[in-house]
Write a protein that holds these residues in place. Structure first.
Motif, PDB file in Angstrom:
ATOM      1  N   LEU A  88      24.659  87.926  98.216  1.00 62.78           N
ATOM      2  CA  LEU A  88      23.559  88.029  99.180  1.00 62.78           C
ATOM      3  C   LEU A  88      22.254  88.425  98.510  1.00 62.78           C
ATOM      4  O   LEU A  88      22.220  89.351  97.708  1.00 62.78           O
ATOM      5  CB  LEU A  88      23.895  89.063 100.261  1.00 62.78           C
ATOM      6  CG  LEU A  88      24.975  88.682 101.265  1.00 62.78           C
ATOM      7  CD1 LEU A  88      25.255  89.853 102.198  1.00 62.78           C
ATOM      8  CD2 LEU A  88      24.572  87.449 102.058  1.00 62.78           C
ATOM      9  N   LEU A  89      21.213  87.724  98.906  1.00 63.58           N
ATOM     10  CA  LEU A  89      19.885  88.108  98.451  1.00 63.58           C
ATOM     11  C   LEU A  89      19.312  89.130  99.434  1.00 63.58           C
ATOM     12  O   LEU A  89      18.609  90.054  99.065  1.00 63.58           O
ATOM     13  CB  LEU A  89      19.004  86.852  98.431  1.00 63.58           C
ATOM     14  CG  LEU A  89      17.638  86.965  97.817  1.00 63.58           C
ATOM     15  CD1 LEU A  89      17.763  87.260  96.335  1.00 63.58           C
ATOM     16  CD2 LEU A  89      16.871  85.664  98.027  1.00 63.58           C
ATOM     17  N   VAL A  90      19.631  88.941 100.709  1.00 67.38           N
ATOM     18  CA  VAL A  90      19.151  89.840 101.769  1.00 67.38           C
ATOM     19  C   VAL A  90      20.368  90.477 102.421  1.00 67.38           C
ATOM     20  O   VAL A  90      21.195  89.786 103.005  1.00 67.38           O
ATOM     21  CB  VAL A  90      18.340  89.046 102.821  1.00 67.38           C
ATOM     22  CG1 VAL A  90      17.805  89.979 103.890  1.00 67.38           C
ATOM     23  CG2 VAL A  90      17.205  88.287 102.159  1.00 67.38           C
ATOM     24  N   LYS A  91      20.457  91.799 102.312  1.00 65.90           N
ATOM     25  CA  LYS A  91      21.690  92.467 102.745  1.00 65.90           C
ATOM     26  C   LYS A  91      21.572  93.108 104.118  1.00 65.90           C
ATOM     27  O   LYS A  91      22.414  93.895 104.514  1.00 65.90           O
ATOM     28  CB  LYS A  91      22.111  93.489 101.687  1.00 65.90           C
ATOM     29  CG  LYS A  91      22.437  92.789 100.385  1.00 65.90           C
ATOM     30  CD  LYS A  91      22.656  93.726  99.242  1.00 65.90           C
ATOM     31  CE  LYS A  91      22.966  92.958  97.972  1.00 65.90           C
ATOM     32  NZ  LYS A  91      21.771  92.389  97.342  1.00 65.90           N
ATOM     33  N   ASP A  92      20.515  92.777 104.819  1.00 62.26           N
ATOM     34  CA  ASP A  92      20.290  93.328 106.155  1.00 62.26           C
ATOM     35  C   ASP A  92      20.319  92.151 107.130  1.00 62.26           C
ATOM     36  O   ASP A  92      19.535  91.208 107.004  1.00 62.26           O
ATOM     37  CB  ASP A  92      18.919  94.022 106.147  1.00 62.26           C
ATOM     38  CG  ASP A  92      18.524  94.578 107.502  1.00 62.26           C
ATOM     39  OD1 ASP A  92      18.825  93.924 108.519  1.00 62.26           O
ATOM     40  OD2 ASP A  92      17.890  95.642 107.539  1.00 62.26           O
ATOM     41  N   ILE A  93      21.236  92.218 108.098  1.00 64.99           N
ATOM     42  CA  ILE A  93      21.434  91.083 109.011  1.00 64.99           C
ATOM     43  C   ILE A  93      20.170  90.778 109.811  1.00 64.99           C
ATOM     44  O   ILE A  93      19.824  89.613 110.035  1.00 64.99           O
ATOM     45  CB  ILE A  93      22.659  91.326 109.945  1.00 64.99           C
ATOM     46  CG1 ILE A  93      23.049  90.047 110.697  1.00 64.99           C
ATOM     47  CG2 ILE A  93      22.436  92.460 110.920  1.00 64.99           C
ATOM     48  CD1 ILE A  93      23.784  89.056 109.906  1.00 64.99           C
ATOM     49  N   TYR A  94      19.431  91.835 110.206  1.00 69.13           N
ATOM     50  CA  TYR A  94      18.200  91.596 110.972  1.00 69.13           C
ATOM     51  C   TYR A  94      17.169  90.857 110.122  1.00 69.13           C
ATOM     52  O   TYR A  94      16.472  89.980 110.591  1.00 69.13           O
ATOM     53  CB  TYR A  94      17.624  92.919 111.505  1.00 69.13           C
ATOM     54  CG  TYR A  94      18.476  93.486 112.616  1.00 69.13           C
ATOM     55  CD1 TYR A  94      18.297  93.046 113.923  1.00 69.13           C
ATOM     56  CD2 TYR A  94      19.468  94.428 112.362  1.00 69.13           C
ATOM     57  CE1 TYR A  94      19.084  93.538 114.954  1.00 69.13           C
ATOM     58  CE2 TYR A  94      20.259  94.923 113.381  1.00 69.13           C
ATOM     59  CZ  TYR A  94      20.068  94.479 114.683  1.00 69.13           C
ATOM     60  OH  TYR A  94      20.847  94.939 115.694  1.00 69.13           O
TER      61      TYR A  94
ATOM     62  N   GLU B  61      18.987  87.426 121.936  1.00 64.36           N
ATOM     63  CA  GLU B  61      17.533  87.365 121.770  1.00 64.36           C
ATOM     64  C   GLU B  61      16.999  88.403 120.795  1.00 64.36           C
ATOM     65  O   GLU B  61      15.951  88.210 120.200  1.00 64.36           O
ATOM     66  CB  GLU B  61      16.889  87.616 123.132  1.00 64.36           C
ATOM     67  CG  GLU B  61      15.972  86.507 123.569  1.00 64.36           C
ATOM     68  CD  GLU B  61      15.563  86.703 125.004  1.00 64.36           C
ATOM     69  OE1 GLU B  61      14.430  87.133 125.220  1.00 64.36           O
ATOM     70  OE2 GLU B  61      16.392  86.456 125.903  1.00 64.36           O
ATOM     71  N   ASP B  62      17.709  89.534 120.637  1.00 67.15           N
ATOM     72  CA  ASP B  62      17.174  90.540 119.708  1.00 67.15           C
ATOM     73  C   ASP B  62      17.426  90.145 118.252  1.00 67.15           C
ATOM     74  O   ASP B  62      16.873  90.754 117.341  1.00 67.15           O
ATOM     75  CB  ASP B  62      17.744  91.940 120.006  1.00 67.15           C
ATOM     76  CG  ASP B  62      19.249  92.016 119.798  1.00 67.15           C
ATOM     77  OD1 ASP B  62      19.905  90.958 119.881  1.00 67.15           O
ATOM     78  OD2 ASP B  62      19.756  93.110 119.539  1.00 67.15           O
ATOM     79  N   LEU B  63      18.234  89.116 118.021  1.00 67.99           N
ATOM     80  CA  LEU B  63      18.413  88.626 116.651  1.00 67.99           C
ATOM     81  C   LEU B  63      17.543  87.397 116.384  1.00 67.99           C
ATOM     82  O   LEU B  63      16.847  87.340 115.381  1.00 67.99           O
ATOM     83  CB  LEU B  63      19.881  88.236 116.408  1.00 67.99           C
ATOM     84  CG  LEU B  63      20.855  89.353 116.086  1.00 67.99           C
ATOM     85  CD1 LEU B  63      22.240  88.789 115.873  1.00 67.99           C
ATOM     86  CD2 LEU B  63      20.433  90.150 114.848  1.00 67.99           C
TER      87      LEU B  63
END
Ligand SMILES: [Fe+2]
Length: 491
Positions: free
Chosen positions: A293-299, A339-341
């Motif tokens: 993963l390059l981005v480890k935050d799902i948001y 919707e919040d994602l």
């Protein structure tokens, strides 16, 4: 000493004084700690730490901004959207299942009723019987409709099936010399099939088998208006292997930056984009995914996806459904992404889902079950996902083998293909594939993720950055390769 430092020492990794001081005084991310642990050196120096932290900071915040040439006059901009999300095919907001035994019974009854109803409509000169009335016709030719629960080869080399319906069970033999025997390799567990044969004491001797199928006399449906639909899947935003440059080329093409007049005019026709799941790489989907993963935050992964969506011209309607990497429940049917994602202006639908676009009935499904169908049928392979998709269509069910991929036993089985679709769109296998079968167009739209280490290990060769585009009035499917030279292939 900090807990993370203790863990480093516990793994027999030593730090130079400078590296120790740095870690003692500064907070670093969990993923950076993981990289220290997996770096492969017994001694971590300050230089190694800097190397790890430098990589961490190289997280793209925005995809490439697109330029719109003033000469680009897309005809799709003048065309009003006309689509309908078919509500009864989408679980979103309707899940009442608690996973009790009765739920499974009701679920399978519902599946059996609806798939066997399709089989009952197929022409046959034989009377239809159930397992209870099998003997009532003596040894006269009959048609038995039942679900396969077991398949094995007998000592004499025949195939012996155990089948069930709502009344009971029966043993069905496919003799070696029969038509049915030749098709035995295609019979999967939980298949609902019509068996033509006759009763012989404790066994049913089967001559031919019929799957629910779709009717012959259908032609590829075309739309009345001249517009195009783009099919995407498996973008995997957040993965180190996400092909950011190629995706930016795709966005630029949509915005009129095509390399040729032909490609520019095709871009100008695009009115709809469908994204069939795995829009992000997700978190914790498989062991040690963190390394990839390059981005480890799902948001943040979904923020990247949203900012890419914002680069799509606003006259284009984008449909998005989740896949097994997305942040909704893994078991199918999956509800739409919340919707919040996903905050961008897209139409969020469930997996699976039916959407009618200007008269063209689309069946959209990420494709999780393709793995079990390919594994269960020797003649299929990941090279040709469209052939595995066809086997789902023939069975009129999107996940025919129970237990191989997670399902929620809803009272209504959302995975039954009740109505014949004009277009079926899937992804999941990262390999483009197309086919027209009895008037239904089958599209697997590949990926925007480069070949992963896992795919190297299993010898799977994906086809990334190749985008299928349907010109709906002509019924012409082309694909554009954003990796190399622009090209076309037709269905
Ligand atoms: Fe995927």
């Amino acid at each position: 000493m900090k807990a993370d430092l203790k863990e480093i020492y516990a793994r027999n990794i030593r730090l130079t004084t400078e590296a120790y001081d740095f870690l003692e005084k500064n907070e670093i991310s969990q993923s950076a700690y993981q990289q220290i642990l997996s770096y492969g050196s017994p001694l971590i120096t300050k230089e190694i730490l800097e190397e790890i932290l430098a990589k961490e900071e190289k997280i793209p915040i925005q995809p490439v901004m697109v330029a719109r040439p003033p000469s680009f006059k897309p005809e799709a901009k003048e065309h009003s959207p006309d689509f309908r999300v078919i509500d009864r095919s989408d679980i979103t907001g309707k899940s009442h299942c608690t996973g009790k035994l009765e739920d499974f019974v009701e679920h399978f009854r519902n599946r059996f009723d609806r798939v066997s109803k399709i089989l009952r409509m197929r022409p046959s000169d034989r009377p239809i019987v159930d397992t209870k009335r099998l003997k009532s016709n003596g040894s006269a030719p009959v048609r038995l409709i039942a679900m396969v629960t077991e398949k094995r080869t007998t000592k004499k080399g025949n195939i012996l099936l155990t089948v069930e319906d709502k009344e009971g069970s029966a043993k069905v033999v496919l003799p070696r010399e029969s038509e049915a025997f030749k098709l035995a390799g295609k019979i999967l567990n939980d298949d609902i099939i019509a068996f033509d044969g006759r009763n012989a004491e404790e066994l049913f001797i089967c001559e031919t088998v019929t799957w629910p199928e779709i009717p012959f006399a259908r032609e590829l449906k075309k739309a009345e208006s001249d517009f195009a639909i783009v099919y995407l899947s498996d973008l995997h935003f957040g993965s180190k292997k996400f092909m950011e440059k190629e995706f930016a080329r795709f966005l630029n093409w949509l915005n009129g930056e095509g390399e040729s007049r032909l490609l520019q005019s095709l871009a100008g026709k695009v009115k709809y984009i469908i994204i069939s799941g795995d829009v992000v790489d997700g978190i914790g989907i498989y062991p040690e995914q963190e390394r990839e993963l390059l981005v480890k935050d799902i948001y943040k992964q979904y923020e990247l996806f949203d900012s890419a969506m914002e680069q799509i011209p606003d006259y284009i309607t984008v449909f998005v459904l989740p896949g097994n990497h997305d942040a909704v429940r893994r078991a199918e049917p999956q509800p739409a992404l919340p919707e919040d994602l996903v905050k961008s202006n897209v139409v969020r639908v469930g997996n699976p889902c039916q959407v009618e676009i200007e008269g063209l009935r689309h069946l959209l499904y990420h494709g999780n079950s393709l793995d079990s169908v390919i594994a269960g049928m020797g003649e299929l392979s990941y090279e040709h996902p469209e052939e595995a998709m066809l086997e789902l269509l023939r069975r009129r069910h999107l996940s025919p083998i129970y237990g191989d991929n997670l399902i929620v036993p809803e009272a209504h089985d959302y995975l039954v293909i009740e109505e014949e679709p004009d277009i079926i769109h899937m992804g999941h296998v990262h390999k483009n594939g197309y086919m027209v079968y009895r008037g239904t167009l089958l599209v697997n739209s590949g990926t925007f993720q480069e070949r992963t280490d896992y795919q190297v290990r299993i010898g799977h060769q994906p086809t990334p950055a190749i985008v299928p585009v349907l010109e709906a009035k002509e019924g012409k499917l082309s694909h554009i390769n954003f990796k190399g030279e622009a090209g076309e292939g037709t269905s």
